[in-house]
Design a protein around this motif. Structure first.
Motif, PDB file in Angstrom:
ATOM      1  N   SER A  96       0.842  -1.205   0.000  1.00  0.00           N
ATOM      2  CA  SER A  96       0.000   0.000   0.000  1.00  0.00           C
ATOM      3  C   SER A  96       0.872   1.248   0.000  1.00  0.00           C
ATOM      4  O   SER A  96       2.058   1.198   0.344  1.00  0.00           O
ATOM      5  N   ILE A 108      -1.967  -9.958   4.486  1.00  0.00           N
ATOM      6  CA  ILE A 108      -3.425 -10.096   4.586  1.00  0.00           C
ATOM      7  C   ILE A 108      -3.719 -11.489   5.132  1.00  0.00           C
ATOM      8  O   ILE A 108      -3.501 -12.499   4.444  1.00  0.00           O
ATOM      9  N   THR A 113     -11.077 -11.452   2.356  1.00  0.00           N
ATOM     10  CA  THR A 113     -11.245  -9.993   2.331  1.00  0.00           C
ATOM     11  C   THR A 113     -10.756  -9.357   1.027  1.00  0.00           C
ATOM     12  O   THR A 113     -10.803  -8.139   0.892  1.00  0.00           O
ATOM     13  N   TYR A 114     -10.281 -10.173   0.083  1.00  0.00           N
ATOM     14  CA  TYR A 114      -9.834  -9.593  -1.189  1.00  0.00           C
ATOM     15  C   TYR A 114     -10.089 -10.568  -2.330  1.00  0.00           C
ATOM     16  O   TYR A 114     -10.146 -11.789  -2.155  1.00  0.00           O
ATOM     17  N   ASP A 164     -11.621  -5.490   0.257  1.00  0.00           N
ATOM     18  CA  ASP A 164     -12.321  -4.660   1.239  1.00  0.00           C
ATOM     19  C   ASP A 164     -11.615  -3.333   1.482  1.00  0.00           C
ATOM     20  O   ASP A 164     -12.241  -2.340   1.871  1.00  0.00           O
ATOM     21  N   LEU A 165     -10.324  -3.294   1.261  1.00  0.00           N
ATOM     22  CA  LEU A 165      -9.569  -2.059   1.459  1.00  0.00           C
ATOM     23  C   LEU A 165      -9.679  -1.097   0.279  1.00  0.00           C
ATOM     24  O   LEU A 165      -9.167   0.025   0.333  1.00  0.00           O
TER      25      LEU A 165
END
Length: 229
Positions: A96, A108, A113-114, A164-165
């Motif tokens: 990131s 992660i 979540t991705y 999700d991010l």
């Protein structure tokens, strides 16, 4: 009439023989110059704890190799080429970018979540090979073992995340090692050949750190190589 047929046949076979001899004379100095194309499965090694690959990480490469025989029978040669390679790595290492432009690394833990998380590279490559083969001037189907060294310069590096991010993609990360190099091996018969690349340096430089430690993971690429005269 019979004499005429004999003369014609003598002329035809004499012409074919002379052509065959000229071909052999030319082919006696043959070279196994090749266009090549390969596809690989890319494996990350020396991964940090909890970093795992997911999905199928692919590599693709193509180029041309100039063949320079070094013995009289031309079964040994040095090959030097120029090529292009594209490689992707699907994993759970999140890269990131902060508001200040600094790149951060984390793992992660929950794969739910991705949908996508990967980094990729595009390289210009210089392969150098020591080549052994059973070829002859008239036999184009032969066994080969080519081993060597490959130097690559990565002119584009990207990392992409969808989850999700949020959805984001970066291609300006200076933490990638632009210079990549490793050992190569190609072995097989005719067009189909097993191919292996073993990287000798890490994908990231020392500025890329996870939990205070450098990310020293590198790549092993396993696949098929196709040679085309």
């Amino acid at each position: 009439m019979k004499r005429f047929v004999v003369v014609i046949l003598f002329f035809v076979f004499g012409t074919l023989y002379s052509q065959d001899q000229s071909v052999k004379e030319i082919d006696s100095l043959y070279k196994e110059d090749h266009f090549y194309a390969g596809i690989t499965y890319n494996v990350l090694v020396n991964k940090p704890s909890n970093v795992k690959q997911s999905g199928f990480s692919l590599g693709f490469n193509l180029g041309f190799i100039k063949d320079m025989p070094v013995n009289k029978s031309r079964t040994w040669a040095i090959g030097v080429g120029l090529g292009y390679s594209a490689n992707s790595f699907n994993e759970n290492l999140l890269i990131s970018k902060s508001n200040s432009g600094e790149f951060n690394y984390s793992v992660i833990e929950d794969k739910e979540t991705y949908n996508k998380n990967k980094f990729a590279s595009h390289l210009v490559e210089l392969p150098i090979e020591l080549r052994w083969r059973t070829s002859t001037p008239t036999d184009y189907n032969f066994w080969r073992i080519y081993t060597g060294f490959k130097l690559g310069y990565s002119f584009v590096n990207t990392n992409k995340h969808k989850g999700d991010l949020g959805d984001f993609k970066y291609n300006d990360n200076p933490d990638f090692n632009n210079l990549q190099y490793g050992l190569t091996l190609s072995a097989g018969y005719n067009t189909w050949n097993f191919h292996l690349y073993y990287a000798l340096n890490p994908i990231f430089n020392n500025d890329a750190q996870l939990s205070g430690s450098t990310i020293d993971m590198s790549a092993i690429k396993i696949g098929l190589m196709f040679y085309i005269l």
